[in-house]
Design an enzyme around this catalytic site. Sequence first.
Site, mmCIF file in Angstrom:
data_model
loop_
_atom_site.group_PDB
_atom_site.id
_atom_site.type_symbol
_atom_site.label_atom_id
_atom_site.label_comp_id
_atom_site.label_asym_id
_atom_site.label_seq_id
_atom_site.Cartn_x
_atom_site.Cartn_y
_atom_site.Cartn_z
ATOM 1 N N SER A 162 47.111 66.081 43.736
ATOM 2 C CA SER A 162 47.961 65.451 44.743
ATOM 3 C C SER A 162 49.420 65.852 44.605
ATOM 4 C CB SER A 162 47.834 63.927 44.647
ATOM 5 O OG SER A 162 48.132 63.491 43.342
ATOM 6 N N GLU A 207 35.479 64.331 37.831
ATOM 7 C CA GLU A 207 36.762 64.709 37.240
ATOM 8 C C GLU A 207 36.924 64.092 35.852
ATOM 9 O OE1 GLU A 207 41.538 64.207 38.277
ATOM 10 O OE2 GLU A 207 40.024 63.691 39.779
#
Length: 478
Positions: free
Chosen positions: A82, A198
């Site tokens: 992000s 993740e």
Amino acid sequence: MLKRNRQQPYNESLSDKIHRYRGVVLVISIPLLLVSFVLFLMPSTRSPNDAVLPTNRKFTPNYVLQTDRSSNSYAVIFDAGSSGSRVHVFCFDQNLDLLHIGKELELFEQLQPGLSAYANDPKAAADSLLPLLVKAEKVVPKDVRQNTPVKVGATAGLRQLGVDASERILQAVKDFLKVKSSLKSNDDWVTVLDGTQEGAYQWVTINYLLKRLGKKYSDTVGVVDLGGGSVQMAYAISEADAAKAPRISNGEDTYVKEMFLMGTKYYLYVHSYLQYGLLAARAEILEVTKDSDNPCILAGYNGVYKYGGTEYKASSPPSGSNMNKCREEALKALKVNESTCTHMKCTFGGVWNGGGGDGQKNLFVASFFFDRAAEAGFVDPSKPVAIVRPADFQEAAKRACETTLENARSTYPNVKKPDDNLPYLCLDLVYQYTLLVDGFDLDPWQEITLVKKIEYQNALVEAAWPLGSAIEAVSAAA
């Protein structure tokens, strides 16, 4: 005759002796010459790893020049986060041990912004990866590029955009790799990573670098990874605790993943908390106060915070920021006291905590935890590992919240992108302390390990999930 031979003159010359024994010399020398000639024609039996070093190069024992590259495997992993995009290139031998790429054990490059910043321009998002791709391909030998997997794992930033926007960007990245890359690409390798995936990759990475894989679960370390959009916790639990894992009824992945690594079966508790990464948490905390001043913002700042396509009012009260009042807002954002726990023990939001145990007793905390600690000054940024306690974040938060924005510029010179991050330093540190103590129920005085990189074979490697993904990619290709 025999008597005369025993009475040869003492000063007989060398040439006379050779002449006298010429028959013997010929009998001995001819076979020796033939053997030497055969040995000269034979191919060298030198090991392919016995590289010839240039005479002007200083040899260091921990660095081995590899001459037989065909036996090595490369993997190129893009981490589309992000806050930015990063590329990792790894090289493994046949035993899945990391090999040097130059002087390091990986190529690591990064740039900003991330793919999610191009929500309305998918092609621009894909093209933003070109500088990283160029650098990655330069270190992969040409003869193995077509067999070297290139994977792109987008994380919380793209998850926040929603299905339509993220799918358009992913498709643009797939098309980009087919046209621009000489590496082995596959549409299935360009994905938005599930948060638990993740977290699992991160756990594999850190335990691999610490050489804990293959040992019993109680000898492994637990991992908390604070990204921009999400935070993950992962640690190995006993088979008995895994059997007690509650079922998740909302369609999410189960809490426990079974993994077989280096001859050992692990039951890995892993959970990802979307919208609770550091950048997302800012938005959550500002949303609590909506259009009012927020006690987490440093005195002297009056602005707007943008995240996920939404703007949030970010202004300090006239009295400035306040740690205790900021903690109240952070607790509301975490919803610690609002959720009903239906399991034996929960973290925040009614999420099962995995039961605790030996796999969690040694906790490694990564990403933004390390970054903010270094910027706040209680961790040396030049050292990639530090032992701290959650209480250290609280002490740092107290100091930051008592600082004005003007003074913070000189007090915290290590803060990266100060115009974007300094106003939120109090908020970030308070949130991190609250997340560890109230969210994950850690004792404020428990020692934890902040980690940026881990030393492996006398080199430093990023303690990030891409290495775990690379290990999977190379293993599947073997």
